[in-house]
Design an enzyme around this catalytic site. Structure first.
Site, PDB file in Angstrom:
ATOM      1  NE  ARG A   1      -3.262   5.349  -5.031  1.00 44.07           N
ATOM      2  CZ  ARG A   1      -3.071   4.577  -3.717  1.00 44.07           C
ATOM      3  NH1 ARG A   1      -1.652   5.437  -2.893  1.00 44.07           N
ATOM      4  NH2 ARG A   1      -3.310   4.407  -2.884  1.00 44.07           N
TER       5      ARG A   1
ATOM      6  CB  CYS B   1       2.884  -3.470  -7.403  1.00 45.51           C
ATOM      7  SG  CYS B   1       1.031  -2.935  -7.599  1.00 45.51           S
TER       8      CYS B   1
ATOM      9  CD  GLU C   1      -2.302   1.751   0.346  1.00 45.93           C
ATOM     10  OE1 GLU C   1      -2.481   2.663  -0.281  1.00 45.93           O
ATOM     11  OE2 GLU C   1      -3.343   0.820  -0.298  1.00 45.93           O
ATOM     12  CB  SER C   2       1.677   3.875  -2.538  1.00 50.18           C
ATOM     13  OG  SER C   2       0.789   4.406  -3.509  1.00 50.18           O
TER      14      SER C   2
ATOM     15  CD  GLU D   1       6.941  -9.161  -6.365  1.00 52.52           C
ATOM     16  OE1 GLU D   1       5.908  -8.516  -5.518  1.00 52.52           O
ATOM     17  OE2 GLU D   1       7.093  -8.798  -7.231  1.00 52.52           O
TER      18      GLU D   1
ATOM     19  CG  HIS E   1       2.803  -8.028  -7.204  1.00 45.25           C
ATOM     20  ND1 HIS E   1       3.459  -7.407  -6.434  1.00 45.25           N
ATOM     21  CD2 HIS E   1       1.966  -7.108  -7.926  1.00 45.25           C
ATOM     22  CE1 HIS E   1       2.830  -6.432  -5.868  1.00 45.25           C
ATOM     23  NE2 HIS E   1       1.117  -6.482  -6.591  1.00 45.25           N
TER      24      HIS E   1
ATOM     25  NE  ARG F   1      -6.633  -2.148  -4.319  1.00 50.50           N
ATOM     26  CZ  ARG F   1      -6.048  -1.577  -2.244  1.00 50.50           C
ATOM     27  NH1 ARG F   1      -5.748  -2.746  -1.734  1.00 50.50           N
ATOM     28  NH2 ARG F   1      -6.338  -0.401  -2.681  1.00 50.50           N
TER      29      ARG F   1
END
Length: 189
Positions: free
Chosen positions: A106, A79, A48-49, A172, A170, A135
Site C-alpha cells: 500500500r 489502485c 481508500e481501500s 480512467e 488510474h 498514492r
C-alpha cells in the site's frame, strides 16, 4: 453490455465516463439491492481501500461481490481496487476479497506528493499507455497463474489473473480507452 461500478467511495464517476465513451452501459453499486441487477462485469475503482472494505461489509455487499468475482465475472480494479483483490498486503494486516494471488504494498510511492505520471508498456497493447499514479500501491510479487501486464522502474504495476485485471495506476484519468476496451472484450466473451 453493462458494467457494475462500485460507487460507495472513490473515483467511480471517471470509470463510468470512460466506459460510456466506448459504448458500455453502467450501473452504480451503492447498496445490496443494486447487486440484484443484471450486469456483465464489475469495476473496483481507486479511492481508500480501508473505507471501501469497511463500507462493503457494513452494507452487506462484501460476500456477494466476492462470490461473483470467484464465480468468474470479469473484474477491472484500479489502485484501491487492486488492494481489495490482493491475497496479501505486506504493510497492512487487513486483507479483503483475497481473489488474486498477488502481494501488494500500500502507498508504495509515498504520500500524495509522491504521485506521478509516466507512460509505459502494457501487455497486449501496442505502444505505451499513460499511467497516473496517485498514492499508489504496487505489486511486490505474483503467485501461480497470475500474469504481469506492466512494470514501471522494476515494480509490477498491473497484473491479470483469470477474470481479474488489476493495476496500481488510474487508466480512467487518461483519454486512452484501451484498457477499458480490453475489459469490455472480457465482458463480451
Amino acid at each position: 453490455m453493462t458494467a457494475a461500478v462500485l460507487a460507495v467511495q472513490g473515483a467511480f464517476a471517471e470509470h463510468i465516463a470512460m466506459l460510456n465513451k466506448i459504448g458500455v452501459d453502467c450501473i452504480e453499486l451503492r447498496k445490496k439491492s443494486d447487486l440484484e441487477k443484471k450486469f456483465d462485469g464489475i469495476v473496483l475503482p481507486g479511492g481508500e481501500s480501508t473505507v471501501q472494505g469497511k463500507l462493503l461489509k457494513e452494507l452487506d455487499m462484501f460476500d456477494i461481490i466476492r462470490n461473483k468475482i470467484v464465480g468468474g465475472i470479469p473484474t477491472l480494479a484500479t489502485c484501491a481496487g487492486l488492494i481489495l483483490l490482493a491475497e496479501n498486503i505486506v504493510n497492512d494486516e487487513a486483507v479483503y476479497f483475497k481473489t488474486m494471488p498477488v502481494t501488494v504494498r500500500r502507498n508504495a510511492y509515498g504520500r500524495q506528493t509522491g504521485s506521478f505520471f509516466t507512460c509505459g508498456m502494457f501487455a497486449g497493447l501496442c505502444g505505451t499507455f499513460p499511467m497516473n499514479f496517485i498514492r499508489a500501491p504496487y505489486i511486490e510479487s505474483v503467485g501461480s497463474g497470475a500474469e504481469v501486464l506492466a512494470e514501471v522502474d522494476g515494480n509490477i504495476v498491473a497484473a491479470m489473473y483469470k477474470n481479474q485485471i488489476a493495476m496500481s495506476f488510474h487508466p480512467e484519468l487518461s483519454d486512452d480507452t484501451r484498457i477499458h476496451e480490453m475489459f469490455a472484450e472480457m465482458m463480451k466473451a
